[in-house]
Design an enzyme around this catalytic site. Structure first.
Site, PDB file in Angstrom:
ATOM      1  N   ASP A  69       0.790  -1.333  -0.138  1.00 20.30           N
ATOM      2  CA  ASP A  69      -0.158  -0.017  -0.147  1.00 20.30           C
ATOM      3  C   ASP A  69       1.022   1.154   0.023  1.00 20.30           C
ATOM      4  O   ASP A  69       2.118   1.052   0.042  1.00 20.30           O
ATOM      5  CB  ASP A  69      -0.877  -0.037   1.357  1.00 20.30           C
ATOM      6  N   ASP A  97      -9.939   3.484  -3.504  1.00 21.82           N
ATOM      7  CA  ASP A  97     -10.650   2.526  -3.005  1.00 21.82           C
ATOM      8  C   ASP A  97     -11.881   2.236  -3.398  1.00 21.82           C
ATOM      9  O   ASP A  97     -12.988   3.084  -3.378  1.00 21.82           O
ATOM     10  CB  ASP A  97     -10.718   2.257  -1.499  1.00 21.82           C
TER      11      ASP A  97
END
Ligand code: GLA
Length: 389
Positions: free
Chosen positions: A147, A202
């Protein structure tokens, strides 16, 4: 002598400077804890349950293989810098869990972050890349999602390349999933670095729009994949994020359309629902063999849009053996009737007459010599496989 030194040097440099080849030759398929269990509810029992359900539901047989723990499995580092597992959530440890997943015939994935901390404030891998890669290899990790939170001042290419090299050096083949949200246009550089890369922020279980600016509905994400098709192929995939099929915010037809479009995109099929409590109609979507075959087609071409009238779109995906997938997507709430004149549709590489099969209806639908009148339900799809005769 000079030649020997040169060969030795060459071998040494070969140890770093590349990703693992021959991995993810078709888009990875699996399950990840984030979309449903997020931080608070992920734990060892959930992961074991999901591995069991992956097998008992028939998903493993349909091609799903990775079980990936997302954020919140880690709590700190010891005095040597070795990552410490959250022993409340994962009392048996990660290696034991990985063994269990492997014993079910599945593969095991884990999550970290290129910055100082993950998005949930757990320790990231910055300045611990090699150490973490060695730990993952020892645990039997097969897939790493990496990430981009808390990376202030870091360079994307440098940071992801550093972990790529660390993984390669640790020696265990690991699929490297780059999760940088598309900020630096990773499709332009990540093919050399990882096996898949996120293209947006997201996903959330919504049809469209965005919540708080960074929680995106799937059709919002879909439109942002237009033009990226040329960057995808075997071993290097655009990742429009994990599936929301089976999560509360989508109706059954919305979920079917979402799954179908991800297959058209040759997207990684990483499910994000509760596999243990999965209704049959959701299982039927996620395990649909002919849809999965479109996603997993060995040619590895990402689908692209060939027709757009605002709330109604047609997408094409070239398949091996000259076959084609054609998908009609109705973005409106009300049903839509559309007459397909195959030869006028501007299908790329359309050549001759094809047999037509309606995949969700599981029905032969004549051939492409005549016109087809098709009804596409509101917020739904009709997908055809055109077979070379
Ligand atoms: C980021 C990622 C998500 C998820 C969370 C975990 O937002 O994009 O997919 O991994 O972090 O904190």
């Amino acid at each position: 002598m000079k030649t020997i030194i040169f060969i030795l040097l060459l071998n040494a440099t070969n140890l770093v400077g590349q990703k693992f080849e021959n991995l993810a030759l078709t888009p990875p398929m699996g399950w990840n804890s984030w979309n449903h269990f997020e931080c608070d509810r992920v734990n060892e029992e959930v992961i074991r349950d999901m591995a069991d359900a992956m097998v008992s539901s028939g998903m493993k047989d349909a091609g799903y293989e990775y079980i990936v723990i997302d954020d919140c499995w880690q709590v700190g580092r010891d005095e040597e810098g070795v990552i410490i597992v959250d022993s409340e959530k994962f009392p048996s440890g990660i290696a034991t869990l990985a063994d269990y997943i492997h014993s079910r015939g599945l593969k095991f994935g884990i999550y970290s972050d290129a910055g100082t901390h993950t998005c949930e404030g757990r320790p990231g891998s910055k300045d611990h890349e090699e150490q973490d890669a060695i730990t993952y290899a020892a645990w039997g990790v097969d897939y790493l999602k990496y990430d981009w939170c808390n990376t202030e001042g870091q360079d994307e290419i440098e940071s992801y390349t550093r972990m790529r090299d660390a993984l390669y050096k640790a020696g265990r083949p690991i699929v490297f999933s780059i999760c940088e949200w598309g900020y630096s246009k990773p499709w332009k550089w990540a093919g050399e670095v990882g096996h898949l890369w996120r293209t947006t922020q997201d996903i959330t279980d919504r049809w469209d729009g965005s919540r708080w600016g960074n929680q995106l509905g799937w059709t919002f994400i879909l439109e942002r994949q237009v033009g990226l098709e040329k960057y995808a192929g075997p071993g290097h995939w655009n990742d429009p994020d994990m599936l929301e099929v089976g999560n509360a915010g989508l109706t059954i037809n919305e979920a079917r359309a979402h799954f179908t479009m991800w297959c058209m995109l040759a997207a990684p099929l990483i499910t994000g629902n509760d596999l243990k409590n999965m209704p049959d109609e959701i299982r039927a979507i996620l395990t649909h063999r002919e849809l999965i075959a479109i996603d997993q087609d060995p040619l590895g071409r990402q689908g692209f849009k060939i027709y757009d009238e605002g709330n109604f779109e047609i997408w094409q995906k070239p398949l091996s053996n000259g076959d084609l997938a054609i998908c009609l997507l109705n973005l409106e709430v009300r049903d839509k009737e559309f007459v397909i004149q195959w030869s006028k549709l501007k299908i790329k590489d359309f050549d001759g007459t094809y047999a037509v099969k309606n995949l969700w209806e599981d029905k032969a639908a004549g051939d492409t010599s005549g016109a087809h009148t098709v009804k596409v339900s509101g917020r739904d799809v009709v997908v055809f496989r055109l077979g070379k005769r």
